[in-house]
Design an enzyme around this catalytic site. Sequence first.
Site, PDB file in Angstrom:
ATOM      1  N   ASP A 121       0.654  -1.199  -0.008  1.00  0.00           N
ATOM      2  CA  ASP A 121      -0.087  -0.194   0.110  1.00  0.00           C
ATOM      3  C   ASP A 121       1.155   1.550   0.002  1.00  0.00           C
ATOM      4  O   ASP A 121       1.020   1.930   0.764  1.00  0.00           O
ATOM      5  CB  ASP A 121      -0.856   0.001   1.557  1.00  0.00           C
ATOM      6  CG  ASP A 121      -2.009   1.341   1.116  1.00  0.00           C
ATOM      7  OD1 ASP A 121      -2.153   1.653   0.446  1.00  0.00           O
ATOM      8  OD2 ASP A 121      -2.288   1.469   2.852  1.00  0.00           O
ATOM      9  N   ASN A 370       6.649  -7.367   6.438  1.00  0.00           N
ATOM     10  CA  ASN A 370       5.714  -6.593   7.191  1.00  0.00           C
ATOM     11  C   ASN A 370       3.996  -8.050   6.282  1.00  0.00           C
ATOM     12  O   ASN A 370       4.020  -8.066   5.125  1.00  0.00           O
ATOM     13  CB  ASN A 370       5.646  -5.829   6.127  1.00  0.00           C
ATOM     14  CG  ASN A 370       4.222  -4.991   6.639  1.00  0.00           C
ATOM     15  OD1 ASN A 370       3.849  -4.556   8.308  1.00  0.00           O
ATOM     16  ND2 ASN A 370       3.546  -4.717   5.623  1.00  0.00           N
ATOM     17  N   GLU A 371       3.323  -8.029   7.790  1.00  0.00           N
ATOM     18  CA  GLU A 371       2.451  -8.704   6.401  1.00  0.00           C
ATOM     19  C   GLU A 371       2.189  -9.816   5.572  1.00  0.00           C
ATOM     20  O   GLU A 371       1.338  -9.425   5.132  1.00  0.00           O
ATOM     21  CB  GLU A 371       1.745  -7.386   6.524  1.00  0.00           C
ATOM     22  CG  GLU A 371       0.673  -6.453   7.638  1.00  0.00           C
ATOM     23  CD  GLU A 371      -0.112  -5.301   7.375  1.00  0.00           C
ATOM     24  OE1 GLU A 371      -0.667  -5.719   6.181  1.00  0.00           O
ATOM     25  OE2 GLU A 371      -0.459  -5.827   8.365  1.00  0.00           O
ATOM     26  N   ASN A 424      -0.220  -5.444  13.592  1.00  0.00           N
ATOM     27  CA  ASN A 424      -0.360  -4.003  13.011  1.00  0.00           C
ATOM     28  C   ASN A 424      -2.412  -5.207  13.027  1.00  0.00           C
ATOM     29  O   ASN A 424      -2.510  -5.928  12.359  1.00  0.00           O
ATOM     30  CB  ASN A 424      -0.404  -4.481  11.155  1.00  0.00           C
ATOM     31  CG  ASN A 424       0.811  -3.718  10.947  1.00  0.00           C
ATOM     32  OD1 ASN A 424       1.684  -3.732  11.853  1.00  0.00           O
ATOM     33  ND2 ASN A 424       1.638  -4.469   9.615  1.00  0.00           N
ATOM     34  N   TYR A 426      -6.317  -3.354  13.301  1.00  0.00           N
ATOM     35  CA  TYR A 426      -7.003  -2.293  12.731  1.00  0.00           C
ATOM     36  C   TYR A 426      -9.197  -2.125  13.031  1.00  0.00           C
ATOM     37  O   TYR A 426      -9.082  -2.127  12.582  1.00  0.00           O
ATOM     38  CB  TYR A 426      -6.892  -2.460  11.048  1.00  0.00           C
ATOM     39  CG  TYR A 426      -5.724  -1.352  10.697  1.00  0.00           C
ATOM     40  CD1 TYR A 426      -5.827   0.098  10.585  1.00  0.00           C
ATOM     41  CD2 TYR A 426      -4.580  -2.497  10.069  1.00  0.00           C
ATOM     42  CE1 TYR A 426      -4.159   0.907  10.400  1.00  0.00           C
ATOM     43  CE2 TYR A 426      -3.714  -1.637   9.437  1.00  0.00           C
ATOM     44  CZ  TYR A 426      -3.459  -0.808   9.954  1.00  0.00           C
ATOM     45  OH  TYR A 426      -1.721   0.427   9.155  1.00  0.00           O
ATOM     46  N   TYR A 430     -10.538  -0.979   9.188  1.00  0.00           N
ATOM     47  CA  TYR A 430     -11.082  -2.286   8.855  1.00  0.00           C
ATOM     48  C   TYR A 430     -12.434  -3.079   8.922  1.00  0.00           C
ATOM     49  O   TYR A 430     -12.542  -4.054   8.051  1.00  0.00           O
ATOM     50  CB  TYR A 430      -9.938  -3.140   7.882  1.00  0.00           C
ATOM     51  CG  TYR A 430      -8.731  -2.354   7.715  1.00  0.00           C
ATOM     52  CD1 TYR A 430      -9.452  -1.993   6.305  1.00  0.00           C
ATOM     53  CD2 TYR A 430      -7.853  -1.704   7.450  1.00  0.00           C
ATOM     54  CE1 TYR A 430      -8.603  -0.943   5.632  1.00  0.00           C
ATOM     55  CE2 TYR A 430      -6.764  -1.135   6.825  1.00  0.00           C
ATOM     56  CZ  TYR A 430      -7.563  -0.900   5.798  1.00  0.00           C
ATOM     57  OH  TYR A 430      -6.647   0.333   5.651  1.00  0.00           O
ATOM     58  N   GLU A 461       1.207  -1.444  13.931  1.00  0.00           N
ATOM     59  CA  GLU A 461       0.509   0.196  12.770  1.00  0.00           C
ATOM     60  C   GLU A 461      -0.902  -0.464  13.935  1.00  0.00           C
ATOM     61  O   GLU A 461      -1.462  -1.483  14.431  1.00  0.00           O
ATOM     62  CB  GLU A 461       0.375  -1.025  11.926  1.00  0.00           C
ATOM     63  CG  GLU A 461       1.326  -0.594  10.365  1.00  0.00           C
ATOM     64  CD  GLU A 461       0.630  -0.860   9.603  1.00  0.00           C
ATOM     65  OE1 GLU A 461      -0.249  -0.636   8.960  1.00  0.00           O
ATOM     66  OE2 GLU A 461       2.408  -1.744   8.446  1.00  0.00           O
ATOM     67  N   TRP A 506       0.097   4.565  12.581  1.00  0.00           N
ATOM     68  CA  TRP A 506       0.128   4.155  11.470  1.00  0.00           C
ATOM     69  C   TRP A 506      -0.991   4.568  11.068  1.00  0.00           C
ATOM     70  O   TRP A 506      -1.956   5.344  11.284  1.00  0.00           O
ATOM     71  CB  TRP A 506      -0.170   2.828  10.993  1.00  0.00           C
ATOM     72  CG  TRP A 506       0.078   2.568   9.017  1.00  0.00           C
ATOM     73  CD1 TRP A 506      -1.107   2.813   8.542  1.00  0.00           C
ATOM     74  CD2 TRP A 506       0.855   2.716   8.628  1.00  0.00           C
ATOM     75  NE1 TRP A 506      -0.379   2.544   6.907  1.00  0.00           N
ATOM     76  CE2 TRP A 506       1.081   2.728   7.786  1.00  0.00           C
ATOM     77  CE3 TRP A 506       2.106   1.844   9.327  1.00  0.00           C
ATOM     78  CZ2 TRP A 506       2.227   2.580   6.713  1.00  0.00           C
ATOM     79  CZ3 TRP A 506       2.937   1.807   8.507  1.00  0.00           C
ATOM     80  CH2 TRP A 506       2.929   2.369   6.854  1.00  0.00           C
ATOM     81  N   LYS A 525      -3.977   8.220   7.055  1.00  0.00           N
ATOM     82  CA  LYS A 525      -3.303   7.693   8.017  1.00  0.00           C
ATOM     83  C   LYS A 525      -2.904   8.540   9.076  1.00  0.00           C
ATOM     84  O   LYS A 525      -2.423   8.423   9.916  1.00  0.00           O
ATOM     85  CB  LYS A 525      -3.490   6.085   8.260  1.00  0.00           C
ATOM     86  CG  LYS A 525      -4.765   5.203   8.109  1.00  0.00           C
ATOM     87  CD  LYS A 525      -4.592   4.170   8.293  1.00  0.00           C
ATOM     88  CE  LYS A 525      -5.928   2.584   7.399  1.00  0.00           C
ATOM     89  NZ  LYS A 525      -5.722   2.802   5.642  1.00  0.00           N
TER      90      LYS A 525
HETATM   91  C1  BDP Z   1      -1.664  -2.051   6.775  1.00  0.00           C
HETATM   92  C2  BDP Z   1       0.278  -1.960   6.186  1.00  0.00           C
HETATM   93  C3  BDP Z   1       0.269  -0.400   5.319  1.00  0.00           C
HETATM   94  C4  BDP Z   1      -0.846  -0.177   4.963  1.00  0.00           C
HETATM   95  C5  BDP Z   1      -2.223  -0.202   6.406  1.00  0.00           C
HETATM   96  C6  BDP Z   1      -3.547   0.286   6.075  1.00  0.00           C
HETATM   97  O1  BDP Z   1       1.062  -3.249   6.033  1.00  0.00           O
HETATM   98  O2  BDP Z   1       1.455  -0.746   4.319  1.00  0.00           O
HETATM   99  O3  BDP Z   1      -0.554   1.100   4.243  1.00  0.00           O
HETATM  100  O4  BDP Z   1      -2.477  -1.590   6.216  1.00  0.00           O
HETATM  101  O5  BDP Z   1      -3.947   0.179   4.956  1.00  0.00           O
HETATM  102  O6  BDP Z   1      -2.203  -4.072   6.254  1.00  0.00           O
HETATM  103  O7  BDP Z   1      -3.636   1.953   6.155  1.00  0.00           O
END
Ligand code: BDP
Length: 557
Positions: A121, A370-371, A424, A426, A430, A461, A506, A525
């Site tokens: 992303d 990462n992820e 990470n 959300y 999300y 994150e 993040w 973000k």
């Molecule tokens: C995570 C990723 C990051 C994205 C973030 C997002 O590690 O690179 O920018 O989510 O969705 O999946 O903002």
Amino acid sequence: ASQMAVPASFNDLATDRETREFFGDIWYQTVVRVPRGWAGQRIGVHLESATHRGTVFVNDTEVITHQGGYLPFEADITDLVAPGEEFRLTVRVNNVLSFQTIPPGVIEDSPHGPKLRYWHDFFNYAGIHRDVWLTARPESHLTDVTVITDIDGTTGRVTYSTEAVGALVTDVVVRDAAGLTVATATGAEGTLDIPDAHFWAPGDGYLYDAEFRMLDGETVVHSYHQSVGVRTVTIDGTKLLVNGQPVYLTGFGMHEDHVTVGKQHIDSMMIRDFECLRWIGANSFRTSHYPYSERVMDYADAQGILVIDETPAVGLNMGLGGGIMGAQGYTTYSPDTINDVTQEVHAQVIRDLIARDKNHPSVIIWSIANEPESETEGAEDYFRPLFDVARQADVSRPVGFVNVMLAPHGACRVSQFADLIMLNRYYGWYVFNDDLVGAEAAFASELEGWSTEGKPIIITEYGADTYPGLHQLPGQPWSEEYQIDYLEAQHRVFDNCDAVVGEQMWNFADFATTAGIMRVGGNKKGAFTRDRQPKSSAHLLRRRWTSTTSPWNRKNG
Ligand code: BDP
């Protein structure tokens, strides 16, 4: 041929879509004169990076090809150039990503011709982002230096080793910040004791200067200055310790990203970023999602900032963002996609990153990806040896990777290899979007699971897209109010979980991404806008991270 700046990303300098989205070979050419005074020395050409692949030519001779967009490489060109004379320097940069590159990508057909797609992303900025140098060294010279530091009471212990061309005597002189000699040793490897040492610590970037010299009798033939911060990093149960003291990380995942210049490194922009970090009370950041400029690493050393240093292994997850940012319908680990060849490329970038950054006191953790997809057997097989690669390259720092929400506690099959857990999450963006009550409960319950692993947890994150200037009461997603409500809910979860030893929101600032329905002029973000001005949430973070009831103080007494 058109004019192009070096360093810079080429993409946003032009105004047309073809240039911005171009993928393939990009040719850079210039004429360089070798200084006349360099006669008798070994001459090299050094690129701090070429994204993602660089091939260098001196006049018509190819001298080196290097794969991987964010790490340095160098070729000896002594036999091809003459002091005092000009030569034509050509660099072919290629920015195509494939299943065998790190990060991965794929070229897909579209009605308007082929398109380069990828599963990360951030915009695929490319070009020569950092400085290109000519170098000069004597025939006999040092090629590498490694320092590992330890603490014994008030004594700082520096174990060093060197590599060199030529069989001369090596010695080392360590000077303190005032220039006074505090330790000396002779030999290609050894140990130096600094009595009553000033230790490097978060917020106190105290650096010694170790001058490594190659001697021919009394004559210094070559010398190399390595700055040294004396500190230790260890893990004790769920605690992360620097110099034996528990630390709590505050800060961000960041990006090398600016208007117009893309991923070009610029010292003035870097200083602004660090000043914003200081203002907000951040003691750390992660080099999401690739190695940053060496100038950034040097500056972090000097500022006493703690760094999670990450490889460019981002987007090894074909189930993530499918159809939104990446391409759909691929299996992540398979002979045709992420395979043995990719794994070796990944291993090499881990070795290269550690080779470049091993001597930085600011680097306290290696993040090898990462992820990635981490909940499958394929993931377990792919990652097991990569942790060994990192540990063979450096015995002195914890090794981890950043876990994605799709592989929650109980499902993830890779965290077993890691020294610590980096997550990470959300909840409230999300998932549980516009439901912060549900988000808080779900996040707390997942963290309870991770706590049973007995390892430190860093939230690498957590964040919510926020359009600067959009205000709504009550707060709703995308508004500045919602970002604040979101952060408060997350922080309550962290404060209630003892194993959480760090929070990196993040993102530090808004940044460019591929276009799509999930992104409004990029990823929004940021706590800061793309031009590094605070959103409302930045003031909340500042209060939390600078007050006497900061998580640092609360958790560590
Ligand atoms: C995570 C990723 C990051 C994205 C973030 C997002 O590690 O690179 O920018 O989510 O969705 O999946 O903002």
